[in-house]
Every structure is written in C-alpha cells, then in structure tokens.
Design a protein around this motif. Structure first.
Motif, PDB file in Angstrom:
ATOM      1  N   SER A 121     -38.456 -21.361  18.529  1.00  0.00           N
ATOM      2  CA  SER A 121     -38.224 -22.718  18.031  1.00  0.00           C
ATOM      3  C   SER A 121     -36.749 -23.076  18.079  1.00  0.00           C
ATOM      4  O   SER A 121     -36.383 -24.218  18.371  1.00  0.00           O
ATOM      5  CB  SER A 121     -38.779 -22.880  16.607  1.00  0.00           C
ATOM      6  N   ALA A 122     -35.869 -22.101  17.794  1.00  0.00           N
ATOM      7  CA  ALA A 122     -34.432 -22.368  17.845  1.00  0.00           C
ATOM      8  C   ALA A 122     -33.982 -22.690  19.265  1.00  0.00           C
ATOM      9  O   ALA A 122     -33.199 -23.611  19.491  1.00  0.00           O
ATOM     10  CB  ALA A 122     -33.655 -21.170  17.297  1.00  0.00           C
ATOM     11  N   SER A 123     -34.495 -21.953  20.249  1.00  0.00           N
ATOM     12  CA  SER A 123     -34.089 -22.157  21.649  1.00  0.00           C
ATOM     13  C   SER A 123     -34.618 -23.462  22.215  1.00  0.00           C
ATOM     14  O   SER A 123     -33.956 -24.109  23.031  1.00  0.00           O
ATOM     15  CB  SER A 123     -34.580 -20.991  22.513  1.00  0.00           C
ATOM     16  N   GLY A 125     -35.510 -26.186  20.395  1.00  0.00           N
ATOM     17  CA  GLY A 125     -35.258 -27.368  19.574  1.00  0.00           C
ATOM     18  C   GLY A 125     -36.499 -27.883  18.891  1.00  0.00           C
ATOM     19  O   GLY A 125     -36.763 -29.084  18.886  1.00  0.00           O
ATOM     20  N   GLY A 163     -30.676 -20.367  11.914  1.00  0.00           N
ATOM     21  CA  GLY A 163     -30.873 -21.787  11.598  1.00  0.00           C
ATOM     22  C   GLY A 163     -30.435 -22.092  10.190  1.00  0.00           C
ATOM     23  O   GLY A 163     -29.735 -21.304   9.553  1.00  0.00           O
ATOM     24  N   THR A 184     -33.815 -30.764   8.818  1.00  0.00           N
ATOM     25  CA  THR A 184     -33.665 -29.709   9.825  1.00  0.00           C
ATOM     26  C   THR A 184     -34.820 -29.699  10.809  1.00  0.00           C
ATOM     27  O   THR A 184     -34.628 -29.519  12.018  1.00  0.00           O
ATOM     28  CB  THR A 184     -33.561 -28.336   9.138  1.00  0.00           C
ATOM     29  N   THR A 185     -36.032 -29.900  10.325  1.00  0.00           N
ATOM     30  CA  THR A 185     -37.218 -29.835  11.191  1.00  0.00           C
ATOM     31  C   THR A 185     -37.588 -31.180  11.809  1.00  0.00           C
ATOM     32  O   THR A 185     -38.486 -31.242  12.654  1.00  0.00           O
ATOM     33  CB  THR A 185     -38.437 -29.319  10.397  1.00  0.00           C
ATOM     34  N   GLN A 191     -34.666 -27.599  14.437  1.00  0.00           N
ATOM     35  CA  GLN A 191     -34.461 -26.167  14.334  1.00  0.00           C
ATOM     36  C   GLN A 191     -35.433 -25.571  13.319  1.00  0.00           C
ATOM     37  O   GLN A 191     -36.028 -26.298  12.518  1.00  0.00           O
ATOM     38  CB  GLN A 191     -33.018 -25.867  13.901  1.00  0.00           C
TER      39      GLN A 191
END
Length: 446
Positions: A121-123, A125, A163, A184-185, A191
């Motif tokens: 999910s971080a990679s 987005g 994150g 954030t989400t 992220q």
C-alpha cells in the motif's frame, strides 16, 4: 434508548448511519463505550467496514466488538492464513474499488507480518488502516512477543518508518488518531495508517463519549494550478519540441482521455510505470508500454530519444528512471503532481502542482488556444515509435513460442519467466479475472 453494544448496533443497522440513529432518538449522542468500540464506530463513520486479519490475545477486545457488529450486518471480517495476505487483500480492495479496508492483527509477530505487507500500500499510494495490538502502557517490562528491548514505543517507531502511525496511550485520543487516519488513507497517493492499540487501553471505558466527535471520511477537493505563467512556459516548451514523451504513473488514473488527447496534439509517445498499466489501452499506437530498468524496448526507446518529457502523476523511483540514466536527450520536463517533492524532482523542470485531470484539461486548452498542431500520423517520430513497438512484439513472440529452456540445476526444461507470466495472464483473461500489478512487479511488466 439503546445503551448497550448490542442495542447500539441494532439501532445503527436499522437507521443506516450513526447520525440517523441519533436523529431518530434511537441512540443517545453521548454514550459510555470502550475504546475498542470507538475504533470500530469511528471507522464505520468513515465507511470502513471490511476487516482482514488474524486475531490473538493482543486484539481480543476489538475482536469481540467486531463480532457483535458483524452479527448485525454492519461490518465483515475476513480471516486469512497469514497477516501479510491480509495486508495485500486490503490493498487490492482499495485499488479495485476505492474502498478503504482495515488490517487487524494481534501483538508481535502477527503485526510484523502485516507490517511487511504494508509495503504494497505504501509503494502504490493506497490507503489502508493497520490496527495492531500493542504492549500495555504500564511499562511492566518489554513484551517478549514484540521487540525485546528496554525502550518505549518501539512498534510506534517501527511503523512510523513506513507511514503515519499513532499509538493510543491515552484512551481519549482515539478521535485524534482516527482523524489522522482519515486524512492519511484518503488523500491522493494515500498511505497506510498504523493504529497501535495497547492491550489495556482497548477495553478502557470512555464515559459520556460524544459519538459525533468521531471524524467522517476525508473528502478530497481537486486542486487546480492558477498560475497562467506556468502554463505559458509549458506551452512554449512543447511548441519547440521535436520528440515528446509522456510518462504516466498511478496519479494519472482516470485521465486516460486527456492523456490520449494530449499525445495526439503533441505527436507524443506514452510510457507507463509498472503499476500504471491500463490507463491507456495497450493497442493505442502511441502507447509504448512500460519504461525503466525493467522496461520494454519501445518504452525505453521513447524515454531515451525524447527531447521534452511530460510527467503525469509519477514518482521518480530508481527503476522508473533507470537509476538516473534515463531521459538522456531531454531538454525540459513538465511535471504534473500533487506532491511538491515529486513535482520538483527534476532539473530543467516546469512544475504544475495539483490534481492531474483538471490541470491536464487546462494545459490542453492552452495548447489549443496557442494554435499548436503537431499530431500527424505520418510523422517520423511516430513511425520510429511504431517500428520499436513492432520489434517489442516480435521479441515477446519469440519467447512465447519457445516457452522452456534447459536448466542445468534442474537438469530438465523449465518454463521461462515470460512464458510463466503469460500463462497466468492468459488464464486470468480466460475467466475475465482482474489482474493487479504491484509497483514492484517490474519484471512482470517488462
């Protein structure tokens, strides 16, 4: 009036939302609830209703709340065999539907497994909640299932590397945590948000708690660039260009129409990143597939030969730009991105900060008003691109027609990577399954 968890869930299910249940006087606005229920209620108010994970002693309080809420049809819990799989499932849920899901695990090893999966999910987005059980706030000694070290907040520090992270050391801070999680989400290029719930805080009661203090989902308002001079510089740049290449990333999703129109106006090539395929059809004559260190022949040709580059919603990662060796002939780069860090990455750069679609529409209108007409089906640039794409097709066909090679270690013929990937893709296409390529799947795309 509903005062127990069972009555609350029944009333909310009957009326549809927390707000409507309060308006109907079915539940009181101020209630005594546990921190665990506040988490579930808060996520429900943000339309987070799907949970993926494995429960353990570090998350039993939240698990019991979810049991009651699921019995009344308000949430759905999906038990998996491994916490990393839970993280991937929640990531794909958002990638395919736009729905934010939650990963929930126990303390220690399970949280570490889910944390490893949060890289997806971080990679890419993608917004995902990660709810982990955490050691108590009593500091009675380090928890042997976590990090065996005499130091506070180690999992908070660990998660903060990947994150935004928040530990509920104070029960009443749950609303602040959920507000940070909503943003954030929910922002463009979201992220993972890590919510650490100490085991002694989860069952703590919040007396006279205001249910409407729980924050709703974040609603993003598209941002447009209002600087006319920036667009004028961009128009002057493309006007003088001979070979334009458009580089698209995940931030370009939903902009396929604008990208194709822009490419036709400027006689441009289109090159995608490993996770941004599908924005422009592969069959489009100007689409050169994936570029980068694991990219295609035609994609890398377009990158190497372009004298002007238009970057749309893409980050500058090592594989994408061939560790800084791509764009050798580029004299200028026009960069559309919501994040200033990415928008200002390149030198000789015209940065247009804001959401891609409204700013691309502005750019197209400025180009049309300027009278630029570069699109020509007989241009030398397009002819060269078509030739390279044909070479790429032939290159792939040769490998597909010869799917095995002899392997000295196995002492037999084995399936090559291109053939293996094509086999999986063909199987998925045959059943109309959805294929998802992660940002790290550079080999699969190249």
């Amino acid at each position: 009036m509903a005062t127990t968890i069972e009555k609350r869930t029944e009333s909310i299910a009957k009326h549809g939302t927390i707000e409507k249940a309060i308006e109907a006087n079915a539940i009181a606005q101020y209630q005594t609830i546990t921190v665990s229920e506040a988490i579930v209620l808060g996520l429900l108010r943000q339309q987070v209703t799907k949970y993926f994970g494995i429960f353990g002693h570090g998350s039993t309080a939240i698990a019991e709340v979810l049991r009651v809420y699921e019995e009344n049809g308000l949430v759905k819990t999906y038990n998996v065999r491994h916490e990393t799989a839970a993280a991937h499932a929640a990531t794909v849920l958002n990638m395919l539907t736009g729905e934010v899901g939650a990963v929930i695990t126990s303390i220690g090893p399970g949280a570490l497994h889910a944390f490893a999966g949060s890289l997806a999910s971080a990679s890419n987005g993608v917004g995902v909640y990660h709810i982990y059980g955490d050691e108590t706030t009593h500091d009675e000694g380090f928890n042997m299932q976590q990090i065996p070290k005499d130091e506070q907040g180690l999992f908070l520090k660990l998660c903060s590397v990947m994150g935004n992270a928040y530990a509920l050391y104070e029960p009443w801070s749950v609303t602040s945590a959920l507000k940070q999680g909503a943003v954030t989400t929910g922002v463009p290029f979201a992220q993972p948000f890590f919510l650490l719930a100490p085991m002694n805080v989860q069952p703590a009661f919040l007396q006279n708690f205001n249910l409407l203090q729980l924050p709703p989902a974040y609603q993003h308002t598209p941002c447009e660039c209002s600087d006319k001079d920036v667009f004028k510089k961009a128009v002057d740049t493309v006007k003088a260009a001979q070979r334009v290449a458009i580089k698209i990333g995940n931030g370009a999703r939903g902009c396929g129409k604008e990208i194709c129109e822009l490419a036709e106006l400027l006689d441009a090539a289109i090159v995608s990143g490993p996770s941004s395929t599908g924005i422009v059809p592969y069959s489009h004559p100007r689409y050169m597939s994936v570029g980068g260190s694991k990219g295609s022949l035609c994609g890398n040709y377009a990158m190497n030969e372009a004298d002007v580059v238009i970057v749309i919603g893409a980050r500058a990662v090592c594989q994408w730009d061939c560790s800084g060796t791509a764009w050798k002939k580029a004299q200028a780069i026009i960069n559309f991105n919501t994040n200033p860090h990415h928008a200002f990455h390149y030198n000789k750069c015209i940065s247009i900060v804001g959401d891609a679609q409204p700013n691309l529409r502005q750019f197209i209108n400025y180009i049309k008003d300027s009278g630029i007409i570069k699109g020509d089906s007989s241009s030398q640039w397009l002819a060269a691109l078509k030739e390279k794409k044909a070479q790429w097709q032939s290159f792939k066909k040769l490998r597909f027609d010869n799917p095995t090679l002899y392997d000295d270690a196995w002492r037999r013929d084995v399936l090559t990577q291109p053939a293996a990937i094509k086999t999986v893709c063909d199987f998925a296409d045959g059943y109309k399954y959805i294929k998802v390529f992660d940002a790290g799947d550079v080999q699969a795309n190249g």
